[in-house]
Design a protein around this motif. Sequence first.
Motif, short mmCIF file in Angstrom:
data_model
loop_
_atom_site.label_atom_id
_atom_site.label_comp_id
_atom_site.label_asym_id
_atom_site.label_seq_id
_atom_site.Cartn_x
_atom_site.Cartn_y
_atom_site.Cartn_z
N ASP A 163 0.81 -1.20 0.00
CA ASP A 163 0.00 0.00 0.00
C ASP A 163 0.85 1.26 0.00
OD1 ASP A 163 -2.24 -1.51 -0.02
OD2 ASP A 163 -2.59 -1.41 2.16
N SER A 164 1.98 1.23 0.74
CA SER A 164 2.78 2.44 0.88
C SER A 164 3.65 2.69 -0.34
CB SER A 164 3.67 2.33 2.13
OG SER A 164 4.57 1.24 1.99
N GLU A 165 4.00 1.65 -1.08
CA GLU A 165 4.91 1.82 -2.20
C GLU A 165 4.18 2.05 -3.52
OE1 GLU A 165 7.54 -1.46 -2.32
OE2 GLU A 165 8.74 -0.79 -0.62
N GLU A 166 2.86 2.00 -3.51
CA GLU A 166 2.11 2.18 -4.74
C GLU A 166 1.05 3.26 -4.55
OE1 GLU A 166 0.53 -1.53 -6.03
OE2 GLU A 166 2.47 -2.52 -6.14
N PRO A 167 1.44 4.53 -4.44
CA PRO A 167 0.45 5.60 -4.29
C PRO A 167 -0.42 5.71 -5.53
CG PRO A 167 2.64 6.50 -4.74
CD PRO A 167 2.82 5.03 -4.52
N ALA A 168 -1.69 6.01 -5.30
CA ALA A 168 -2.63 6.11 -6.43
C ALA A 168 -2.37 7.34 -7.27
CB ALA A 168 -4.06 6.12 -5.89
N GLY A 169 -1.72 8.34 -6.73
CA GLY A 169 -1.45 9.58 -7.45
C GLY A 169 -0.79 10.56 -6.50
N PRO A 170 -0.51 11.76 -6.98
CA PRO A 170 0.14 12.75 -6.12
C PRO A 170 -0.76 13.15 -4.96
CG PRO A 170 -0.58 13.76 -8.17
CD PRO A 170 -0.77 12.28 -8.34
N ALA A 171 -0.14 13.39 -3.82
CA ALA A 171 -0.89 13.87 -2.67
C ALA A 171 -1.39 15.28 -2.90
CB ALA A 171 -0.01 13.80 -1.41
N LEU A 172 -0.62 16.07 -3.61
CA LEU A 172 -1.02 17.43 -3.99
C LEU A 172 -0.67 17.61 -5.46
CD1 LEU A 172 0.31 19.47 -0.93
CD2 LEU A 172 -2.07 18.91 -1.41
N SER A 173 -1.64 18.00 -6.26
CA SER A 173 -1.41 18.14 -7.70
C SER A 173 -1.49 19.61 -8.11
CB SER A 173 -2.45 17.33 -8.47
OG SER A 173 -2.27 17.47 -9.86
N ARG A 174 -0.52 20.03 -8.92
CA ARG A 174 -0.49 21.37 -9.50
C ARG A 174 -0.61 22.46 -8.43
NH1 ARG A 174 -0.86 20.80 -15.01
NH2 ARG A 174 -0.98 23.08 -15.19
N VAL A 175 0.25 22.38 -7.43
CA VAL A 175 0.29 23.42 -6.41
C VAL A 175 1.47 24.34 -6.70
CG1 VAL A 175 -0.84 22.06 -4.64
CG2 VAL A 175 1.63 21.92 -4.87
N THR A 176 1.39 25.56 -6.18
CA THR A 176 2.39 26.57 -6.46
C THR A 176 3.37 26.70 -5.31
OG1 THR A 176 0.76 27.80 -7.74
CG2 THR A 176 2.74 28.99 -7.09
#
Length: 218
Positions: A156-169
């Motif tokens: 579970d920890s090594e396969e994240p579904a996607g970024p925790a934060l996307s397109r942040v500045t």
Amino acid sequence: MARPAWRDPRLWLGVLLVTGSVVVGARLLAAADDTVTVWAMAGERGAGTPVVADDLVVQRVRFADDAALGRYFAADEPVPGDLVLVRGVGAGELLARSAVGAAREEAVLRVPLEVDPNRVPPDVAAGSVVDVWLTDGSGPVATPAGTARSAERKADSEEPAGPALSRVTVVAAPAYDDTFAVTGARQLVVAVDDERAAEFEQLLGALQDPVIRILQRS
């Protein structure tokens, strides 16, 4: 004897005709050019980024409706210095008044991140748009019931579904020597809206040894 060429009235008539044509043509072109200059963003910037002169370029455009000019910042005057973007703006996009707000009205939270310098591109700076990925660096955890739970946790920890934060500045990116040089980490500060900030903190708190990786978009 032949009359000198410069005294020939036909020569002066031709000069007058050419000069008149140039003047009339220039006036017609000037009258037909109804374009105006407005400010546009030189590169992609995200919400929370301060609007500074170095990020702006001049674009010449033509509006079908004269009233539309009022929705943008004319380039014959500088943009006010206390503005930040309230939404993302693409490279070359005209700077709309609806895309900015006063810095004191900034509707985002500034979230600090402690990142291994090897996990962040070296040219990330204030104004960069990035994705923030999270993994658990603790690896498998031994449990009295055996290793099944450990293997499941590791997967579970090594396969994240996607970024925790996307397109942040990134709103602040102090130099490595100015932040955590002693601990070997670098600090980045990103602008995140309230809801996503809360979700990120919950995800971060659920990991034993959170590892942050920064992927740069612009």
